[in-house]
Motif scaffolding. Structure first.
Motif, PDB file in Angstrom:
ATOM      1  N   ARG A  63       0.840  -1.208   0.000  1.00 27.74           N
ATOM      2  CA  ARG A  63       0.000   0.000   0.000  1.00 27.74           C
ATOM      3  C   ARG A  63       0.880   1.265   0.000  1.00 27.74           C
ATOM      4  O   ARG A  63       0.593   2.246  -0.684  1.00 27.74           O
ATOM      5  CB  ARG A  63      -0.909  -0.031   1.234  1.00 27.74           C
ATOM      6  CG  ARG A  63      -2.115   0.910   1.119  1.00 27.74           C
ATOM      7  CD  ARG A  63      -3.064   0.744   2.282  1.00 27.74           C
ATOM      8  NE  ARG A  63      -3.742  -0.552   2.265  1.00 27.74           N
ATOM      9  CZ  ARG A  63      -3.691  -1.440   3.240  1.00 27.74           C
ATOM     10  NH1 ARG A  63      -2.985  -1.179   4.324  1.00 27.74           N
ATOM     11  NH2 ARG A  63      -4.334  -2.581   3.155  1.00 27.74           N
ATOM     12  N   VAL A  66       2.372   1.826  -3.472  1.00 26.76           N
ATOM     13  CA  VAL A  66       1.394   2.427  -4.388  1.00 26.76           C
ATOM     14  C   VAL A  66       1.254   3.918  -4.084  1.00 26.76           C
ATOM     15  O   VAL A  66       1.185   4.756  -4.991  1.00 26.76           O
ATOM     16  CB  VAL A  66       0.031   1.704  -4.268  1.00 26.76           C
ATOM     17  CG1 VAL A  66      -1.037   2.432  -5.071  1.00 26.76           C
ATOM     18  CG2 VAL A  66       0.157   0.261  -4.730  1.00 26.76           C
ATOM     19  N   THR A  67       1.245   4.271  -2.797  1.00 25.79           N
ATOM     20  CA  THR A  67       1.112   5.683  -2.401  1.00 25.79           C
ATOM     21  C   THR A  67       2.300   6.500  -2.890  1.00 25.79           C
ATOM     22  O   THR A  67       2.143   7.633  -3.348  1.00 25.79           O
ATOM     23  CB  THR A  67       1.012   5.798  -0.864  1.00 25.79           C
ATOM     24  OG1 THR A  67      -0.009   4.915  -0.403  1.00 25.79           O
ATOM     25  CG2 THR A  67       0.705   7.218  -0.444  1.00 25.79           C
ATOM     26  N   ASN A  69       4.086   5.914  -5.423  1.00 29.49           N
ATOM     27  CA  ASN A  69       4.215   5.765  -6.876  1.00 29.49           C
ATOM     28  C   ASN A  69       5.488   4.995  -7.240  1.00 29.49           C
ATOM     29  O   ASN A  69       6.205   5.334  -8.180  1.00 29.49           O
ATOM     30  CB  ASN A  69       4.225   7.155  -7.545  1.00 29.49           C
ATOM     31  CG  ASN A  69       3.821   7.072  -9.008  1.00 29.49           C
ATOM     32  OD1 ASN A  69       3.175   6.103  -9.417  1.00 29.49           O
ATOM     33  ND2 ASN A  69       4.201   8.062  -9.784  1.00 29.49           N
ATOM     34  N   VAL A 110      -0.791  -6.620  -6.506  1.00 22.61           N
ATOM     35  CA  VAL A 110      -1.050  -5.181  -6.677  1.00 22.61           C
ATOM     36  C   VAL A 110      -2.342  -4.978  -7.466  1.00 22.61           C
ATOM     37  O   VAL A 110      -3.121  -4.062  -7.184  1.00 22.61           O
ATOM     38  CB  VAL A 110       0.140  -4.494  -7.393  1.00 22.61           C
ATOM     39  CG1 VAL A 110      -0.194  -3.057  -7.751  1.00 22.61           C
ATOM     40  CG2 VAL A 110       1.384  -4.542  -6.520  1.00 22.61           C
ATOM     41  N   ALA A 113      -5.199  -5.130  -5.227  1.00 23.74           N
ATOM     42  CA  ALA A 113      -5.308  -3.976  -4.337  1.00 23.74           C
ATOM     43  C   ALA A 113      -5.711  -2.720  -5.110  1.00 23.74           C
ATOM     44  O   ALA A 113      -6.535  -1.932  -4.640  1.00 23.74           O
ATOM     45  CB  ALA A 113      -3.975  -3.746  -3.611  1.00 23.74           C
ATOM     46  N   ASP A 114      -5.104  -2.497  -6.281  1.00 18.98           N
ATOM     47  CA  ASP A 114      -5.389  -1.287  -7.066  1.00 18.98           C
ATOM     48  C   ASP A 114      -5.217  -1.643  -8.543  1.00 18.98           C
ATOM     49  O   ASP A 114      -4.101  -1.642  -9.078  1.00 18.98           O
ATOM     50  CB  ASP A 114      -4.417  -0.173  -6.658  1.00 18.98           C
ATOM     51  CG  ASP A 114      -4.812   1.170  -7.248  1.00 18.98           C
ATOM     52  OD1 ASP A 114      -5.523   1.180  -8.272  1.00 18.98           O
ATOM     53  OD2 ASP A 114      -4.410   2.213  -6.683  1.00 18.98           O
ATOM     54  N   THR A 115      -6.312  -1.919  -9.224  1.00 22.45           N
ATOM     55  CA  THR A 115      -6.266  -2.397 -10.614  1.00 22.45           C
ATOM     56  C   THR A 115      -5.705  -1.334 -11.547  1.00 22.45           C
ATOM     57  O   THR A 115      -4.885  -1.632 -12.425  1.00 22.45           O
ATOM     58  CB  THR A 115      -7.677  -2.798 -11.085  1.00 22.45           C
ATOM     59  OG1 THR A 115      -8.278  -3.614 -10.079  1.00 22.45           O
ATOM     60  CG2 THR A 115      -7.625  -3.561 -12.390  1.00 22.45           C
ATOM     61  N   ALA A 116      -6.113  -0.088 -11.348  1.00 23.94           N
ATOM     62  CA  ALA A 116      -5.672   0.984 -12.246  1.00 23.94           C
ATOM     63  C   ALA A 116      -4.163   1.198 -12.126  1.00 23.94           C
ATOM     64  O   ALA A 116      -3.472   1.424 -13.125  1.00 23.94           O
ATOM     65  CB  ALA A 116      -6.416   2.278 -11.911  1.00 23.94           C
ATOM     66  N   TYR A 117      -3.635   1.103 -10.901  1.00 22.07           N
ATOM     67  CA  TYR A 117      -2.198   1.327 -10.691  1.00 22.07           C
ATOM     68  C   TYR A 117      -1.384   0.198 -11.318  1.00 22.07           C
ATOM     69  O   TYR A 117      -0.295   0.436 -11.861  1.00 22.07           O
ATOM     70  CB  TYR A 117      -1.906   1.419  -9.191  1.00 22.07           C
ATOM     71  CG  TYR A 117      -0.471   1.784  -8.876  1.00 22.07           C
ATOM     72  CD1 TYR A 117      -0.021   3.092  -9.018  1.00 22.07           C
ATOM     73  CD2 TYR A 117       0.439   0.823  -8.462  1.00 22.07           C
ATOM     74  CE1 TYR A 117       1.289   3.437  -8.747  1.00 22.07           C
ATOM     75  CE2 TYR A 117       1.762   1.144  -8.188  1.00 22.07           C
ATOM     76  CZ  TYR A 117       2.175   2.461  -8.324  1.00 22.07           C
ATOM     77  OH  TYR A 117       3.476   2.791  -8.063  1.00 22.07           O
TER      78      TYR A 117
END
Length: 842
Positions: A63, A66-67, A69, A110, A113-117
């Motif tokens: 997480r 992802v934050t 980047n 990942v 957790a965040d598909t777009a990322y």
């Protein structure tokens, strides 16, 4: 024919076809087993990452990635070993396919957790840290048995290549068929290690031209660097070994030459093909997945408690600057003013960039010059360990381009490129140059621009560039003749041009003075340091057990201990290290606290007050008038407009040490005192003191510090042959010999007469009062010297001298005859001259 076959095979093709039919089914089963195995491995890594139900460590790390980047997750192999030992052992043994599975598992995790990322990046990377056991090696112990393994190598970075781009996926559009073609590229440094052709396709199958869509293509950064084993770990008498490292994507520029690093990665060989065949030797490289710096941090971490302690310390003490200066290099005896100057250099002045682009530097440059074995190099070593960014160099070991910047040819491409020198690498830090006098004049002139402008301008080989080099210079040098010559001026002893000396804010002459009392104090101090043993010191060294590294982990154990320990302001007193405590209030500030205190104080920008400005302006005009009027004053460097900026910078540094937002008169006076001592070696009298101390006691204290204070010519005491600042010009070099011979003859005559007659020979003027005794003569000389010091004059009326001398001795005043007799004796010794009732100091 074969006995087991009913009919022979007519061709080889028929035989291979027969084998293919027999084994096709078994090969298919094997492929299925491999795929299933890889899926199972990937699932095991996915289970390891998905730890939300247990402690949630890696869920939080993903997480956070992802934050921020990012695209690289650092995994501690100890955690993997605890959770899944089989996978940890497989990762260390056959790291390539395991790492591919791990990265696929990370991308899948990942995506949940965040598909777009997950769609933003082509792939996600995994880095490792922790304990590698036998796989923790140095470039010397990295042998062929580790090929294909995940290893950790530690060493010093010696050279880095430029960062270049490498194509990962190219997209091509065909205008004729309106179709898009995509192609992926791999080479020997990729994880799957199946190199593909790096040629871009220009036509499709039907010979239709293709257009490359550069915006849709994917590239990655690529860099190679070399690490060498640490010099202290290399066996005696052997050259250090090195290994090449390949860094991709976010690992490029993670380190620079000179850094001590630990690199975790896959060890692999690259087969080279020449003329259609491969030789028996291969080039080996490491494909890095994590780089950990072992060097000290530039910015220390602060807790709320640390900040509170720093504030309390700055406000609780009136003499914060004095305490910090005494705590600088406590293992070096004396050198009080040099320690103050080094503290000011670490704090720095206030840099200003005006609206028209003019830059007023805030860096303070210091030069130490003097006899051998006076702890100059040790002072440099202390600064190296204290300053947040410090680069060491030596005079003969560095050239002008090595200090500034050099144009070199890149080995891979043959292009010209810039390489930063020591002063560019030390931007916003300190450059320590030892043996400064051993540099050639051409190399010394190369640093003129850096010391004043704070930048390096290059115009070579078609390259025009300006590089920032805003650094302070701390240099140590020996005099021209190796040792200080007392019969020559300080400028002749230094032997450097004024253009360079004026760029140094402070120049200290450090003398090795022979004084029994002083030598005794130094020997006590040195012997005490040699007797000291640190608390964790062991008797003997541990025997090496097959590995050259000290710690088999990537974690910094010392840093972990420091974080757990509470920051202490003062060091615990140790009689062996610090000597007997003379005063209960005398404490030494710990190095950790000083490093953090300097980091905070350096960020302040104090403002000059009116009274401080007036004080500095008055002192500057006095210095300039002395420069013009008394050209024979013994000074160490020229007084120029830079001296005015020096006083402003030193006053700013003094205010920073007190954590003050304004520069007061007190700061200005402290700066003036340092400048007076550096230029004339004059110790100013302190007006407000808790206990009375005159200038003589100050002089004695400085003599104990190994630096002999000098008086200006106009207030000079009688000739002292041991004083390096009390010199004669070359034209009248015969004068001191005659004076000394006369003085010796007179002293011998006085001594003989006193032994035989117990009276002193007097002049005619003093005969009527019975002359003056030897003790009274010494008292008169001391009082006369004090009067000339106080008045700052070269001549005084006899009446004024009589009043002042009798004012010093009200209980036992001098008669007129005693004063006349004493003056006559001093005239015989060529110390004073009496003319028209006026005494002139010679």
């Amino acid at each position: 024919k074969s006995a087991g076959l009913r009919k022979p095979f007519r061709t080889v093709a028929a035989f291979l076809s027969f084998l293919g039919k027999k084994s096709r089914s078994s090969w298919g089963r094997m492929d299925t087993d491999v795929d299933q195995h890889l899926r199972d491995v990937q699932r095991a890594y996915l289970d390891f990452l998905d730890d939300a139900e247990t402690d949630g460590t890696y869920t939080d790390k993903v997480r956070e990635m992802v934050t921020n980047n990012g695209c690289r997750l650092v995994v501690n192999i100890n955690d993997l070993r605890r959770k899944n030992e089989e996978r940890a052992n497989a990762l260390l043994g056959a790291g390539c396919e395991e790492l591919v599975c791990f990265q696929k598992a990370l991308k899948e995790f990942v995506a949940t957790a965040d598909t777009a990322y997950a769609k933003q990046y082509e792939e996600f990377f995994v880095g490792f840290e922790g304990s590698f056991g036998a796989k923790h090696v140095t470039p010397r112990t990295l042998t062929s048995s580790y090929l294909g393994n995940l290893v950790c190598v530690e060493g010093i970075v010696t050279k880095c290549s430029l960062v270049r781009t490498k194509v990962v996926r190219s997209v091509h559009y065909c205008p004729a068929t309106k179709k898009t073609i995509e192609r992926r590229y791999t080479d020997l440094t990729s994880l799957d290690a199946f190199p593909s052709s790096a040629v871009y396709p220009t036509k499709d199958e039907d010979n239709n031209p293709l257009e490359t869509e550069f915006g849709l293509s994917v590239y990655k950064d690529h860099q190679t660097f070399t690490i060498q084993e640490m010099p202290e770990k290399a066996p005696a008498g052997q050259l250090p070994r090195s290994v090449d490292i390949v860094a991709d994507d976010d690992l490029v520029d993670a380190c620079k030459p000179g850094d001590r690093v630990q690199v975790i990665g896959l060890y692999r060989c690259l087969p080279s093909k020449k003329g259609g065949f491969t030789s028996g030797t291969f080039r080996t490289i490491m494909i890095a997945n994590n780089i950990k710096l072992m060097s000290k941090e530039v910015a220390p971490s602060f807790s709320a408690d640390d900040v509170a302690k720093i504030k309390k310390f700055s406000k609780s003490k009136k003499d914060v600057f004095e305490i910090l200066a005494k705590s600088m290099a406590p293992t070096i005896h004396g050198h009080e003013y040099i320690k103050k100057a080094v503290l000011c250099m670490l704090l720095g002045g206030c840099e200003k960039v005006l609206s028209n682009g003019t830059r007023l530097r805030g860096d303070i440059n210091v030069l130490l010059i003097g006899d051998p074995s006076t702890a100059k190099s040790q002072m440099l070593r202390y600064v190296l360990h204290t300053a947040p960014r410090a680069i060491p160099t030596t005079g003969r070991g560095s050239s002008g381009v090595g200090l500034t910047a050099a144009v070199t040819t890149d080995q891979e491409t043959g292009e010209r490129r810039l390489e930063a020198g020591a002063m560019v690498l030390a931007d916003r830090g300190v450059v320590c140059i030892d043996e400064f006098d051993k540099m050639t004049d051409m190399d010394r002139t190369a640093i003129h621009e850096v010391m004043e402008q704070g930048r390096v301008t290059i115009a070579k080989a078609g390259i025009h560039a300006k590089l920032n080099a805003r650094c302070s210079v701390l240099a140590a040098a020996n005099p021209v003749y190796g040792r200080y010559d007392q019969y020559k001026t300080p400028m002749d002893n230094i032997g450097m041009q004024d253009s360079l000396l004026s760029r140094f804010d402070l120049l200290f002459i450090v003398l090795d003075k022979m004084d029994p009392e002083h030598d005794r104090m130094i020997s006590d101090h040195v012997l005490r340091i040699h007797r000291y043993r640190s608390p964790g010191e062991q008797d003997g060294d541990v025997l090496p057990m097959g590995s050259d590294v000290d710690v088999l982990t990537t974690a910094d154990l010392d840093a972990a201990e420091e974080q757990e320990k509470e920051l202490s302001i003062y060091e615990k007193h140790d009689n062996t290290l610090h000597g007997q405590k003379k005063d209960k209030k005398e404490k030494i500030v710990s190095m950790q606290f000083m490093r953090k205190y300097i980091h905070v104080a350096k960020a302040l920008k104090p403002v000059l007050t009116r009274e401080a400005s007036d004080c500095i302006a008055d002192e500057y005009s006095k210095l300039r008038s002395q420069e013009n009027l008394a050209s024979d004053v013994a000074r160490t460097q020229p007084v120029t407009a830079r001296s005015l900026e020096t006083m402003i910078r030193l006053a700013s540094a003094h205010a920073k040490a007190r954590m003050s937002k304004t520069i007061t008169r007190e700061d200005a006076e402290a700066a003036i005192e340092m400048v007076q001592f550096a230029i004339f070696h004059k110790v100013l009298e302190k007006a407000k003191k808790k206990r009375p101390r005159d200038a003589d006691s100050e002089d004695e204290e400085e003599e104990e510090d190994g630096e002999q204070p000098a008086k200006r010519r106009k207030e000079r005491p009688p000739r002292n042959p041991d004083d390096p600042y009390d010199y004669y010009d070359d034209e009248d070099e015969t004068v001191p010999d005659i004076g000394r011979r006369r003085e010796k003859r007179q002293e011998t005559r006085d001594k003989d007469t006193q032994e035989s007659m117990d009276v002193t020979t007097t002049s005619e003027a003093g005969a009527k009062d019975g002359g003056v005794s030897e003790d009274r003569l010494q008292m008169f000389k001391k009082s006369l010297l004090d009067v000339f010091k106080k008045e700052h004059a070269e001549s005084l009326p006899l009446q004024r001298v009589t009043e002042a001398v009798n004012g010093d001795h009200p209980d036992d005043p001098f008669s007129e005859g005693e004063i006349r007799s004493a003056v006559d004796k001093m005239m015989d010794s060529n110390q004073v001259m009496l003319s028209d009732e006026t005494i002139f100091l010679i």
